[in-house]
Design an enzyme around this catalytic site. Structure first.
Site, PDB file in Angstrom:
ATOM      1  N   ARG A 167       0.679  -1.023  -0.065  1.00 57.04           N
ATOM      2  CA  ARG A 167      -0.448   0.000  -0.125  1.00 57.04           C
ATOM      3  C   ARG A 167       0.649   1.471   0.097  1.00 57.04           C
ATOM      4  O   ARG A 167       0.598   2.202  -0.677  1.00 57.04           O
ATOM      5  CB  ARG A 167      -1.201  -0.213   0.849  1.00 57.04           C
ATOM      6  CG  ARG A 167      -1.722   0.980   1.258  1.00 57.04           C
ATOM      7  CD  ARG A 167      -2.750   0.982   2.183  1.00 57.04           C
ATOM      8  NE  ARG A 167      -4.479   1.891   2.044  1.00 57.04           N
ATOM      9  CZ  ARG A 167      -5.037   3.227   2.588  1.00 57.04           C
ATOM     10  NH1 ARG A 167      -3.808   2.804   4.094  1.00 57.04           N
ATOM     11  NH2 ARG A 167      -5.380   4.017   3.079  1.00 57.04           N
ATOM     12  N   ILE A 198      -7.512   7.473  -0.781  1.00 64.26           N
ATOM     13  CA  ILE A 198      -7.772   6.184  -1.318  1.00 64.26           C
ATOM     14  C   ILE A 198      -8.145   5.660  -0.164  1.00 64.26           C
ATOM     15  O   ILE A 198      -7.828   6.154   1.253  1.00 64.26           O
ATOM     16  CB  ILE A 198      -5.758   5.888  -1.364  1.00 64.26           C
ATOM     17  CG1 ILE A 198      -5.165   3.974  -1.266  1.00 64.26           C
ATOM     18  CG2 ILE A 198      -5.489   6.103   0.167  1.00 64.26           C
ATOM     19  CD1 ILE A 198      -4.267   3.959  -1.019  1.00 64.26           C
ATOM     20  N   SER A 199      -8.496   4.797  -0.650  1.00 65.98           N
ATOM     21  CA  SER A 199      -9.783   4.286   0.263  1.00 65.98           C
ATOM     22  C   SER A 199      -9.142   2.906   1.641  1.00 65.98           C
ATOM     23  O   SER A 199      -7.728   3.084   1.187  1.00 65.98           O
ATOM     24  CB  SER A 199     -10.894   3.439  -0.635  1.00 65.98           C
ATOM     25  OG  SER A 199     -11.485   3.731  -0.796  1.00 65.98           O
ATOM     26  N   GLN A 200      -9.838   2.944   2.784  1.00 66.64           N
ATOM     27  CA  GLN A 200      -9.762   2.657   4.366  1.00 66.64           C
ATOM     28  C   GLN A 200      -8.915   1.353   4.264  1.00 66.64           C
ATOM     29  O   GLN A 200      -9.991   0.614   3.300  1.00 66.64           O
ATOM     30  CB  GLN A 200     -10.536   2.696   5.056  1.00 66.64           C
ATOM     31  CG  GLN A 200     -10.809   2.223   6.157  1.00 66.64           C
ATOM     32  CD  GLN A 200     -11.728   1.932   7.085  1.00 66.64           C
ATOM     33  OE1 GLN A 200     -12.874   2.827   6.590  1.00 66.64           O
ATOM     34  NE2 GLN A 200     -12.247   1.661   8.599  1.00 66.64           N
ATOM     35  N   PRO A 201      -8.606   0.631   4.321  1.00 68.33           N
ATOM     36  CA  PRO A 201      -8.301  -0.861   3.841  1.00 68.33           C
ATOM     37  C   PRO A 201      -9.142  -1.534   4.037  1.00 68.33           C
ATOM     38  O   PRO A 201      -9.152  -2.840   3.395  1.00 68.33           O
ATOM     39  CB  PRO A 201      -6.964  -1.293   5.102  1.00 68.33           C
ATOM     40  CG  PRO A 201      -6.195  -0.029   4.570  1.00 68.33           C
ATOM     41  CD  PRO A 201      -6.894   1.488   4.156  1.00 68.33           C
TER      42      PRO A 201
END
Length: 214
Positions: A33, A59-62
């Site tokens: 990431r 960038i989206s939350q994992p």
């Protein structure tokens, strides 16, 4: 804490929040990431939160990446359509799990660096397009699964129509302040809709989404 320890800590958080598919967890574990976040955020790359990206995007939350991916129920032969390439992080996870990924991004300033990054990292089963993701990509339809990483005011009919029979569409639907994550399965009798949980994404801009405010 080194990168590998940070990555494992991220996986532990994702597991604790209910993601159990071992293939999804392995994919999340394998994707670096830190390659997909701006340099200023490298020390936060494995925090379980969204981070700012170029062009006013994120960038989206994992956890959200993992949970949406799990809802797609991917097999290694599936063809997946991704709406919103963004930095390419979700794309990399999909590439690891599916046979083929078609990814659409409306912003060239995001699409071009993402394609270069993913190619450099060896994710070679991805086809990239710049365009209106709300209209899908009919030339490569039908798709076994479609994932939309932006919030829509309603289910875009062009995307539903590009699913295979039994295909899955995972999409956040709602207003600016809150959306509900939906899993929409194409059936002969019409869409089978499963409501999941509340979430918040940037707007899905396009002809079958929100109008572009400029």
């Amino acid at each position: 804490m080194d990168i590998e320890q940070q990555r494992q800590q991220m996986i532990s958080v994702i597991e604790s929040r209910g993601v159990t598919d071992p293939r999804v967890l392995d994919a999340m574990r394998s994707v670096p990431r830190e390659e997909f976040v701006a340099a200023v955020y490298h020390d936060r790359a494995y925090d379980d939160c969204a981070l700012p990206a170029a062009e006013g995007q994120t960038i989206s939350q994992p956890y959200m990446v993992a949970s949406m991916t799990e809802l797609l129920s991917l097999s290694p032969t599936d063809r997946v359509l991704e709406i919103g390439t963004g930095t390419g992080y979700q794309t990399a996870v999909l590439s690891t799990l599916a046979g083929e990924v078609v990814s659409i991004e409306r912003l060239p300033g995001l699409a071009e660096p993402a394609a270069e990054r993913l190619n450099r990292l060896g994710y070679t089963n991805v086809e990239y397009h710049v365009g209106d993701g709300t209209l899908g990509w009919p030339d490569r339809a039908p798709y076994d699964a479609i994932i939309v990483t932006a919030g829509a005011p309603s289910i875009p009919d062009p995307l539903y129509q590009q699913l295979t029979d039994g295909g899955r569409l995972v999409i956040p639907v709602g207003d600016d302040s809150l959306q509900t994550l939906l899993v929409v399965i194409r059936r002969e009798s019409g869409p089978e809709i499963h409501r999941k949980w509340g979430c918040r994404f940037v707007r899905l801009i396009g002809a079958a989404g929100w109008p572009d405010a400029g």
